[in-house]
Design a protein around this motif. Structure first.
Motif, PDB file in Angstrom:
ATOM      1  N   ARG A 106       0.842  -1.198   0.000  1.00 29.40           N
ATOM      2  CA  ARG A 106       0.000   0.000   0.000  1.00 29.40           C
ATOM      3  C   ARG A 106       0.875   1.244   0.000  1.00 29.40           C
ATOM      4  O   ARG A 106       1.973   1.237   0.534  1.00 29.40           O
ATOM      5  N   LEU A 107       0.341   2.315  -0.584  1.00 28.11           N
ATOM      6  CA  LEU A 107       1.078   3.572  -0.685  1.00 28.11           C
ATOM      7  C   LEU A 107       0.352   4.699   0.036  1.00 28.11           C
ATOM      8  O   LEU A 107      -0.869   4.697   0.143  1.00 28.11           O
ATOM      9  N   SER A 108       1.140   5.672   0.452  1.00 30.06           N
ATOM     10  CA  SER A 108       0.573   6.891   1.027  1.00 30.06           C
ATOM     11  C   SER A 108       0.087   7.801  -0.100  1.00 30.06           C
ATOM     12  O   SER A 108       0.469   7.627  -1.264  1.00 30.06           O
ATOM     13  N   GLN A 109      -0.715   8.789   0.247  1.00 28.19           N
ATOM     14  CA  GLN A 109      -1.204   9.734  -0.755  1.00 28.19           C
ATOM     15  C   GLN A 109      -0.058  10.548  -1.383  1.00 28.19           C
ATOM     16  O   GLN A 109      -0.017  10.702  -2.600  1.00 28.19           O
TER      17      GLN A 109
ATOM     18  N   GLN B 236       7.485  -6.276   6.285  1.00 31.37           N
ATOM     19  CA  GLN B 236       6.463  -5.351   5.777  1.00 31.37           C
ATOM     20  C   GLN B 236       6.861  -3.901   6.067  1.00 31.37           C
ATOM     21  O   GLN B 236       6.742  -3.037   5.210  1.00 31.37           O
ATOM     22  N   ARG B 237       7.363  -3.648   7.283  1.00 35.29           N
ATOM     23  CA  ARG B 237       7.775  -2.295   7.654  1.00 35.29           C
ATOM     24  C   ARG B 237       8.962  -1.825   6.822  1.00 35.29           C
ATOM     25  O   ARG B 237       8.975  -0.696   6.308  1.00 35.29           O
ATOM     26  N   ILE B 238       9.946  -2.699   6.624  1.00 37.20           N
ATOM     27  CA  ILE B 238      11.116  -2.354   5.807  1.00 37.20           C
ATOM     28  C   ILE B 238      10.688  -2.055   4.378  1.00 37.20           C
ATOM     29  O   ILE B 238      11.158  -1.105   3.751  1.00 37.20           O
ATOM     30  N   LEU B 239       9.791  -2.863   3.840  1.00 41.67           N
ATOM     31  CA  LEU B 239       9.271  -2.621   2.497  1.00 41.67           C
ATOM     32  C   LEU B 239       8.613  -1.249   2.416  1.00 41.67           C
ATOM     33  O   LEU B 239       8.918  -0.467   1.510  1.00 41.67           O
ATOM     34  N   THR B 240       7.749  -0.943   3.346  1.00 43.25           N
ATOM     35  CA  THR B 240       7.022   0.330   3.321  1.00 43.25           C
ATOM     36  C   THR B 240       7.978   1.514   3.417  1.00 43.25           C
ATOM     37  O   THR B 240       7.888   2.469   2.635  1.00 43.25           O
ATOM     38  N   VAL B 241       8.904   1.443   4.339  1.00 37.66           N
ATOM     39  CA  VAL B 241       9.843   2.554   4.547  1.00 37.66           C
ATOM     40  C   VAL B 241      10.738   2.749   3.329  1.00 37.66           C
ATOM     41  O   VAL B 241      10.929   3.871   2.845  1.00 37.66           O
TER      42      VAL B 241
ATOM     43  N   LYS C 219       9.702   6.761  10.454  1.00 39.57           N
ATOM     44  CA  LYS C 219       8.510   7.529  10.759  1.00 39.57           C
ATOM     45  C   LYS C 219       7.303   6.691  10.405  1.00 39.57           C
ATOM     46  O   LYS C 219       7.400   5.718   9.671  1.00 39.57           O
ATOM     47  N   ASP C 220       6.199   7.073  10.959  1.00 42.79           N
ATOM     48  CA  ASP C 220       4.969   6.372  10.623  1.00 42.79           C
ATOM     49  C   ASP C 220       4.512   6.831   9.254  1.00 42.79           C
ATOM     50  O   ASP C 220       4.366   8.023   9.007  1.00 42.79           O
ATOM     51  N   ILE C 221       4.309   5.894   8.379  1.00 39.04           N
ATOM     52  CA  ILE C 221       3.828   6.201   7.043  1.00 39.04           C
ATOM     53  C   ILE C 221       2.378   5.766   6.976  1.00 39.04           C
ATOM     54  O   ILE C 221       2.066   4.594   7.185  1.00 39.04           O
TER      55      ILE C 221
END
Length: 126
Positions: free
Chosen positions: A7-10, A93-98, A49-51
């Protein structure tokens, strides 16, 4: 399987929309793969940071990673180990997102990467 959905942020979505327009690359997953590899290439640790993944862009791991899912997963697990974390599903999952978001930031911040040639040049050293 460590990752099911990407998932991506806006803000990341907005940068990818710009990159789709300027590079001619029309698939989210292709741009996201480039972004991930670009960030993983950087040995530094992303700012933690929280994404908030609040955009309407999400894709399955299979769509994101394609035929090379095992390789991407191995790279993410290796990064977990390199920073002293267990390669658990949550950590991967966190490493992927960051890293995905940092890489999208890199792609969007460098005008050279508004072209396919610039993107290739940033990842591959000749």
């Amino acid at each position: 399987m460590s990752v099911d959905i990407v998932r991506l942020s806006q803000p990341a979505r907005d940068r990818l929309v710009y990159l789709k327009r300027t590079t001619g690359i029309t698939q989210w997953n292709v741009l996201c793969r480039w972004a991930l590899l670009l960030s993983l290439k950087d040995a530094s640790t992303p700012l933690v940071k929280d994404i908030v993944t609040d955009s309407n862009v999400e894709m399955s791991w299979k769509t994101f990673a394609g035929a090379h899912g095992d390789l991407y997963l191995a790279l993410l697990k290796q990064r977990c180990v390199a920073i002293g974390e267990e390669p658990t599903d949550d950590n991967v999952q966190r490493i992927l997102t960051v890293h995905l978001h940092r890489g999208i930031g890199y792609l969007g911040a460098d005008k050279q990467m508004a072209t396919i040639e610039g993107m290739v040049g940033a990842v591959v050293r000749v």
